[in-house]
Design a protein around this motif. Structure first.
Motif, PDB file in Angstrom:
ATOM      1  N   GLU A 103     -31.440 -10.627  31.507  1.00 43.03           N
ATOM      2  CA  GLU A 103     -32.801 -10.226  31.139  1.00 43.03           C
ATOM      3  C   GLU A 103     -33.180  -8.898  31.795  1.00 43.03           C
ATOM      4  N   GLU A 104     -32.805  -8.734  33.061  1.00 52.24           N
ATOM      5  CA  GLU A 104     -33.092  -7.473  33.751  1.00 52.24           C
ATOM      6  C   GLU A 104     -32.307  -6.323  33.130  1.00 52.24           C
ATOM      7  N   ALA A 105     -31.049  -6.594  32.778  1.00 54.73           N
ATOM      8  CA  ALA A 105     -30.231  -5.558  32.144  1.00 54.73           C
ATOM      9  C   ALA A 105     -30.824  -5.146  30.803  1.00 54.73           C
ATOM     10  N   LEU A 106     -31.305  -6.130  30.046  1.00 60.26           N
ATOM     11  CA  LEU A 106     -31.893  -5.851  28.738  1.00 60.26           C
ATOM     12  C   LEU A 106     -33.089  -4.915  28.867  1.00 60.26           C
ATOM     13  N   ARG A 107     -33.865  -5.087  29.912  1.00 64.77           N
ATOM     14  CA  ARG A 107     -35.042  -4.238  30.120  1.00 64.77           C
ATOM     15  C   ARG A 107     -34.662  -2.784  30.386  1.00 64.77           C
ATOM     16  N   ASP A 108     -33.402  -2.561  30.779  1.00 68.95           N
ATOM     17  CA  ASP A 108     -32.927  -1.194  31.001  1.00 68.95           C
ATOM     18  C   ASP A 108     -32.081  -0.672  29.844  1.00 68.95           C
ATOM     19  N   GLY A 109     -31.988  -1.455  28.760  1.00 70.21           N
ATOM     20  CA  GLY A 109     -31.261  -0.984  27.589  1.00 70.21           C
ATOM     21  C   GLY A 109     -29.798  -1.374  27.554  1.00 70.21           C
ATOM     22  N   PHE A 110     -29.439  -2.452  28.257  1.00 66.13           N
ATOM     23  CA  PHE A 110     -28.071  -2.979  28.229  1.00 66.13           C
ATOM     24  C   PHE A 110     -28.094  -4.367  27.589  1.00 66.13           C
ATOM     25  N   ILE A 111     -27.123  -4.646  26.754  1.00 68.97           N
ATOM     26  CA  ILE A 111     -27.124  -5.911  26.029  1.00 68.97           C
ATOM     27  C   ILE A 111     -26.799  -7.094  26.929  1.00 68.97           C
ATOM     28  N   THR A 112     -26.034  -6.867  28.005  1.00 65.64           N
ATOM     29  CA  THR A 112     -25.760  -7.886  29.023  1.00 65.64           C
ATOM     30  C   THR A 112     -25.688  -7.197  30.380  1.00 65.64           C
ATOM     31  N   ALA A 113     -25.726  -7.996  31.429  1.00 64.65           N
ATOM     32  CA  ALA A 113     -25.583  -7.420  32.767  1.00 64.65           C
ATOM     33  C   ALA A 113     -24.212  -6.767  32.937  1.00 64.65           C
ATOM     34  N   TYR A 114     -23.176  -7.384  32.360  1.00 65.92           N
ATOM     35  CA  TYR A 114     -21.829  -6.822  32.502  1.00 65.92           C
ATOM     36  C   TYR A 114     -21.714  -5.456  31.832  1.00 65.92           C
ATOM     37  N   SER A 115     -22.573  -5.183  30.852  1.00 68.88           N
ATOM     38  CA  SER A 115     -22.577  -3.864  30.214  1.00 68.88           C
ATOM     39  C   SER A 115     -22.835  -2.753  31.216  1.00 68.88           C
ATOM     40  N   MET A 116     -23.481  -3.090  32.319  1.00 67.55           N
ATOM     41  CA  MET A 116     -23.831  -2.094  33.323  1.00 67.55           C
ATOM     42  C   MET A 116     -22.644  -1.703  34.195  1.00 67.55           C
ATOM     43  N   ASN A 117     -21.536  -2.397  34.066  1.00 60.54           N
ATOM     44  CA  ASN A 117     -20.381  -2.166  34.940  1.00 60.54           C
ATOM     45  C   ASN A 117     -19.792  -0.768  34.767  1.00 60.54           C
ATOM     46  N   THR A 118     -19.501  -0.399  33.523  1.00 56.36           N
ATOM     47  CA  THR A 118     -19.001   0.939  33.189  1.00 56.36           C
ATOM     48  C   THR A 118     -19.512   1.298  31.802  1.00 56.36           C
ATOM     49  N   ILE A 119     -19.422   2.566  31.450  1.00 57.75           N
ATOM     50  CA  ILE A 119     -19.821   2.975  30.099  1.00 57.75           C
ATOM     51  C   ILE A 119     -18.879   2.349  29.071  1.00 57.75           C
ATOM     52  N   ASP A 120     -17.594   2.262  29.404  1.00 61.23           N
ATOM     53  CA  ASP A 120     -16.648   1.595  28.502  1.00 61.23           C
ATOM     54  C   ASP A 120     -17.078   0.160  28.225  1.00 61.23           C
ATOM     55  N   ASP A 121     -17.474  -0.557  29.279  1.00 60.50           N
ATOM     56  CA  ASP A 121     -17.897  -1.946  29.102  1.00 60.50           C
ATOM     57  C   ASP A 121     -19.210  -2.037  28.337  1.00 60.50           C
ATOM     58  N   ASP A 122     -20.076  -1.069  28.531  1.00 60.77           N
ATOM     59  CA  ASP A 122     -21.319  -1.027  27.762  1.00 60.77           C
ATOM     60  C   ASP A 122     -20.998  -0.930  26.270  1.00 60.77           C
ATOM     61  N   PHE A 123     -20.043  -0.078  25.938  1.00 61.18           N
ATOM     62  CA  PHE A 123     -19.644   0.121  24.542  1.00 61.18           C
ATOM     63  C   PHE A 123     -19.073  -1.162  23.937  1.00 61.18           C
ATOM     64  N   VAL A 124     -18.133  -1.782  24.621  1.00 66.03           N
ATOM     65  CA  VAL A 124     -17.459  -2.940  24.022  1.00 66.03           C
ATOM     66  C   VAL A 124     -18.302  -4.214  24.099  1.00 66.03           C
ATOM     67  N   GLU A 125     -19.206  -4.305  25.075  1.00 65.71           N
ATOM     68  CA  GLU A 125     -20.122  -5.446  25.094  1.00 65.71           C
ATOM     69  C   GLU A 125     -21.054  -5.395  23.887  1.00 65.71           C
ATOM     70  N   MET A 126     -21.496  -4.210  23.530  1.00 65.29           N
ATOM     71  CA  MET A 126     -22.310  -4.069  22.320  1.00 65.29           C
ATOM     72  C   MET A 126     -21.513  -4.493  21.093  1.00 65.29           C
ATOM     73  N   ILE A 127     -20.265  -4.060  21.012  1.00 65.43           N
ATOM     74  CA  ILE A 127     -19.423  -4.412  19.865  1.00 65.43           C
ATOM     75  C   ILE A 127     -19.273  -5.921  19.746  1.00 65.43           C
ATOM     76  N   CYS A 128     -18.851  -6.563  20.827  1.00 66.36           N
ATOM     77  CA  CYS A 128     -18.528  -7.988  20.722  1.00 66.36           C
ATOM     78  C   CYS A 128     -19.765  -8.829  20.442  1.00 66.36           C
ATOM     79  N   HIS A 129     -20.899  -8.476  21.022  1.00 66.89           N
ATOM     80  CA  HIS A 129     -22.103  -9.280  20.784  1.00 66.89           C
ATOM     81  C   HIS A 129     -22.671  -9.040  19.389  1.00 66.89           C
ATOM     82  N   LEU A 130     -22.586  -7.831  18.896  1.00 69.95           N
ATOM     83  CA  LEU A 130     -23.034  -7.585  17.527  1.00 69.95           C
ATOM     84  C   LEU A 130     -22.154  -8.325  16.525  1.00 69.95           C
ATOM     85  N   LEU A 131     -20.843  -8.344  16.762  1.00 73.19           N
ATOM     86  CA  LEU A 131     -19.937  -9.014  15.836  1.00 73.19           C
ATOM     87  C   LEU A 131     -20.076 -10.531  15.900  1.00 73.19           C
TER      88      LEU A 131
END
Length: 306
Positions: free
Chosen positions: A211-239
């Motif tokens: 929830e905190e990550a979402l407030r900063d524009g990340f789909i999950t907290a793990y998305s905040m780990n790296t930009i690469d993870d931000d990219f693929v977390e968006m992919i997997c959750h959208l799919l």
């Protein structure tokens, strides 16, 4: 009797000391480990299914037995092998929710060229010191290691209930996450994606809730780990979760400013921009219609879980 007890205790202490001695392990000198598969075994129905359904059409092998020579990358935890009765149902589910959506939306040629050639299955998850649970690893685009197989069931497996959908959905998310890494390691995502919120990336992502990550524009907290993870977390959750779920996530962001200074409008804009960049990336880099791919993944997920 007293002497016998002392003798046995002494023997156990010696055995304990011997077992704690640190020696360099040489796999070539290891004996076959009974009930974990060893190096050879009689090919059975599981192996035939893997050969017919994965290896022949896609040149993918699935390993589910103990292999002392297998490189498990950074999986250095206490782990157990998967239950054999789980192998075919889980691999079949992966085929339906990952392989077939890509091959029918793009092509067999695309998938066979870029897909990992080994799926290594481990029964237990790997628990890190931070408390995080490791569910998968992509190794150089050649191998995907999937963990927590023994926790994972799909509809139709004995004892399946709605609560089991959490683990299998995590499996779907994991494999799409790892495949996303393979995609961007071949063709990098747009520079615009890197520039969206780089100052908010942190290796301490475990300290934040989703929830905190979402407030900063990340789909999950793990998305905040790296930009690469931000990219693929968006992919997997959208799919796997779909656009309706995505809109619900956006609607759940409260008004006001996050602890790290992000307004609601900024968070929503970042997430919508990330989604648009991913859709364009799939089309421009791989000539894949993301909406069509998403529809097929979602249909397969719903069939397997509900």
């Amino acid at each position: 009797m007293k002497n016998v007890i002392i003798g046995l205790l002494g023997l156990s202490i010696v055995a304990g000391l011997m077992s704690c001695r640190k020696e360099k392990f040489d796999p070539s000198e290891a004996d076959e480990i009974i009930d974990l598969g060893g190096s050879t075994w009689a090919q059975g129905d599981i192996d035939k299914w893997i050969g017919d359904s994965l290896t022949a059409p896609y040149n993918i092998s699935a390993k589910y037995k103990w292999d002392a020579f297998e490189d498990l990358n950074d999986i250095t935890y206490n782990i157990v092998p998967p239950k054999e009765e789980y192998i075919v149902p889980i691999l079949s589910a992966i085929r339906k929710t990952w392989i077939l959506p890509y091959t029918t939306t793009a092509s067999d040629e695309f998938f066979n060229k870029i897909s990992p050639k080994i799926i290594y299955m481990i029964g237990s998850p790997a628990f890190e010191e931070s408390g995080a649970i490791k569910l998968g690893v992509a190794e150089g685009g050649k191998k995907i290691i999937l963990l927590a197989i023994n926790y994972t069931k799909v509809k139709g497996m004995e004892g399946y209930n709605a609560a089991d959908s959490f683990w299998i959905k995590q499996m779907f998310l994991t494999i799409h996450h790892e495949f996303g890494h393979i995609l961007h390691s071949n063709i990098l995502y747009p520079i615009d994606f890197k520039n969206l919120n780089p100052s908010l990336i942190t290796s301490n992502w475990q300290d934040y809730t989703d929830e905190e990550a979402l407030r900063d524009g990340f789909i999950t907290a793990y998305s905040m780990n790296t930009i690469d993870d931000d990219f693929v977390e968006m992919i997997c959750h959208l799919l796997v979760n779909g656009d309706a779920w995505f809109e619900q996530m956006l609607a759940s962001i409260p008004e006001g400013v996050s602890d790290r200074g992000t307004t609601r409008d900024q968070a929503v804009t970042r997430l919508r921009t990330k989604r648009s960049l991913i859709i364009n990336y799939y089309k421009q880099a791989w000539n894949i219609d993301f909406a069509e791919l998403q529809t097929k993944v979602r249909a397969a997920v719903n069939t397997l879980l509900y």
